[in-house]
Design a protein around this motif. Sequence first.
Motif, PDB file in Angstrom:
ATOM      1  N   CYS A 119       0.865  -1.347   0.226  1.00 21.70           N
ATOM      2  CA  CYS A 119       0.001   0.043  -0.059  1.00 21.70           C
ATOM      3  C   CYS A 119       0.820   1.027   0.038  1.00 21.70           C
ATOM      4  O   CYS A 119       1.912   1.382   0.784  1.00 21.70           O
ATOM      5  CB  CYS A 119      -0.923  -0.179   1.056  1.00 21.70           C
ATOM      6  N   ASP A 120       0.646   2.002  -0.885  1.00 19.83           N
ATOM      7  CA  ASP A 120       1.393   3.314  -0.928  1.00 19.83           C
ATOM      8  C   ASP A 120       0.591   4.685  -0.585  1.00 19.83           C
ATOM      9  O   ASP A 120      -0.191   5.392  -1.595  1.00 19.83           O
ATOM     10  CB  ASP A 120       1.829   3.369  -2.399  1.00 19.83           C
ATOM     11  N   PRO A 121       0.416   5.012   0.560  1.00 18.42           N
ATOM     12  CA  PRO A 121      -0.617   5.958   1.178  1.00 18.42           C
ATOM     13  C   PRO A 121      -0.044   7.411   0.426  1.00 18.42           C
ATOM     14  O   PRO A 121       1.391   7.683   0.562  1.00 18.42           O
ATOM     15  CB  PRO A 121      -0.502   5.971   2.443  1.00 18.42           C
ATOM     16  N   SER A 122      -0.673   8.296   0.474  1.00 16.02           N
ATOM     17  CA  SER A 122      -0.507   9.723  -0.092  1.00 16.02           C
ATOM     18  C   SER A 122      -0.626  10.585   0.943  1.00 16.02           C
ATOM     19  O   SER A 122      -0.403  12.033   0.762  1.00 16.02           O
ATOM     20  CB  SER A 122      -1.339  10.089  -1.423  1.00 16.02           C
ATOM     21  N   SER A 123      -1.321  10.251   2.160  1.00 13.61           N
ATOM     22  CA  SER A 123      -1.334  11.151   3.184  1.00 13.61           C
ATOM     23  C   SER A 123      -1.525  10.241   4.752  1.00 13.61           C
ATOM     24  O   SER A 123      -1.704   9.009   4.626  1.00 13.61           O
ATOM     25  CB  SER A 123      -2.612  12.095   3.218  1.00 13.61           C
ATOM     26  N   VAL A 124      -1.264  11.066   5.662  1.00 11.97           N
ATOM     27  CA  VAL A 124      -1.467  10.451   6.941  1.00 11.97           C
ATOM     28  C   VAL A 124      -2.734  10.121   7.067  1.00 11.97           C
ATOM     29  O   VAL A 124      -3.099   8.896   7.849  1.00 11.97           O
ATOM     30  CB  VAL A 124      -1.032  11.244   8.139  1.00 11.97           C
ATOM     31  N   ALA A 125      -3.758  10.836   6.678  1.00 10.51           N
ATOM     32  CA  ALA A 125      -5.286  10.274   6.841  1.00 10.51           C
ATOM     33  C   ALA A 125      -5.602   9.208   6.316  1.00 10.51           C
ATOM     34  O   ALA A 125      -6.585   8.356   6.982  1.00 10.51           O
ATOM     35  CB  ALA A 125      -6.035  11.609   6.472  1.00 10.51           C
ATOM     36  N   GLU A 160       7.064  13.176   6.331  1.00 13.19           N
ATOM     37  CA  GLU A 160       5.701  14.146   6.279  1.00 13.19           C
ATOM     38  C   GLU A 160       6.255  15.353   5.610  1.00 13.19           C
ATOM     39  O   GLU A 160       5.381  15.930   4.797  1.00 13.19           O
ATOM     40  CB  GLU A 160       5.052  14.166   7.560  1.00 13.19           C
ATOM     41  N   GLU A 161       7.292  16.075   6.114  1.00  9.82           N
ATOM     42  CA  GLU A 161       7.545  17.521   5.556  1.00  9.82           C
ATOM     43  C   GLU A 161       7.546  17.309   3.914  1.00  9.82           C
ATOM     44  O   GLU A 161       7.240  18.153   3.267  1.00  9.82           O
ATOM     45  CB  GLU A 161       8.728  17.905   6.066  1.00  9.82           C
ATOM     46  N   GLN A 162       8.353  16.309   3.392  1.00  8.17           N
ATOM     47  CA  GLN A 162       8.363  16.024   1.851  1.00  8.17           C
ATOM     48  C   GLN A 162       7.364  15.157   1.190  1.00  8.17           C
ATOM     49  O   GLN A 162       7.582  14.726   0.268  1.00  8.17           O
ATOM     50  CB  GLN A 162       9.895  15.411   1.611  1.00  8.17           C
ATOM     51  N   ALA A 163       6.540  14.767   2.112  1.00  6.86           N
ATOM     52  CA  ALA A 163       5.390  14.096   1.399  1.00  6.86           C
ATOM     53  C   ALA A 163       5.797  12.902   0.865  1.00  6.86           C
ATOM     54  O   ALA A 163       5.429  12.048  -0.144  1.00  6.86           O
ATOM     55  CB  ALA A 163       4.587  14.796   0.483  1.00  6.86           C
ATOM     56  N   HIS A 164       6.926  12.286   1.551  1.00  8.68           N
ATOM     57  CA  HIS A 164       7.665  11.075   1.390  1.00  8.68           C
ATOM     58  C   HIS A 164       7.036   9.817   2.096  1.00  8.68           C
ATOM     59  O   HIS A 164       7.885   9.110   2.864  1.00  8.68           O
ATOM     60  CB  HIS A 164       9.089  11.202   1.707  1.00  8.68           C
ATOM     61  N   TYR A 165       5.776   9.768   2.001  1.00  6.83           N
ATOM     62  CA  TYR A 165       5.320   8.825   3.102  1.00  6.83           C
ATOM     63  C   TYR A 165       5.434   7.401   3.055  1.00  6.83           C
ATOM     64  O   TYR A 165       5.502   6.742   1.771  1.00  6.83           O
ATOM     65  CB  TYR A 165       3.655   8.714   2.779  1.00  6.83           C
TER      66      TYR A 165
END
Length: 345
Positions: A66-72, A133-138
Amino acid sequence: METTDHSIVVPVRDATTAVLSRHKSDIEETGTIVAVEDWETFDRAYDKGQLFSLAESLNVPAPETCDPSSVAEISEIAPEIPYPAIVKPRSKTVRDESGKCHYTRVDDTHYVESADELVATYHKLLEVYPVLEEQAHYPLIQEYIAGTTTTTVVLAEEGEILTHFQEERIRTYPSSGGSSTLLRGIRDPRMLASAREIISALDWTGPAMVEFMQPPDGEPYLIEVNGRYWGSLPFAIRSGVDIPWQHYRLLTELDVEPPDYSQTASLHHRLLYGDIKWLNEQLQHGNPTAVLHFLWACLRANQTFVSIEDPKPTLWVLCQGIILGIRTVLQRVLKTKPAGGGGTE
């Protein structure tokens, strides 16, 4: 400011390889050959999100990812994940806004057994590495595959494997998954076929390590691709597959010579000090027979840095091993020493 002319620059670590790949065209304008793939190709392997998306489009077995694009998204997808699972950073290094490189590592705390544990672990990882998280590198969430780590290391040109070597990690430190300390040479046509598909799809040129997890029964699963030289490289060289020499010939437009697989070594002791750490770990887990396995490997396996022609690395590694061994014994003695001085009144 002094300047020095270089004909070829060969990176060997994750951070330097990524930097040279990003700036390859600028460096090559100076007349220096950069022995790494261009960034667009390199990042498709370096970023595990892109790599597993590529594997999904091929006939290459890989863990469900799974490759999430946000913490939510984490709380939403957690109940649907097959457990056990692992929370895995997308790459081993991440750059912040200033260009500083941050290393990310996977350890035992990244393995999860439930949805609640996944959510907690994911948030903790972002706390430890806020740059993710700062770089959206989840980080990715990946199905856990039990088995033995195996690799196919290659030298390729435009997606064609010119030479390769295969090995199995018999021991690692830590045992749950880390740097190899004892290796065995193998030949696995299924793993080689998957490596060929990946390397071909990437249109890769240069050295690469294609890493797999081999379950007790079944096909090997793709784990990652390292687009640089690897720590166990001396094993391949000693086994007759001199990839650095062939890489040099490729860079200088000479013919790549066929490897001599007849010299394949069965066992290779890669890191003596790492194996001492493995031994200490086993003893702490109540496994005294590990001493026999350790001594057997010292006697039977080829040693990475043992060389009569060049004795200095050998002496350094032996000293390093002795110091680590003494330190380990002292730590164990001090840990078991009764508190309070032990005097009598």
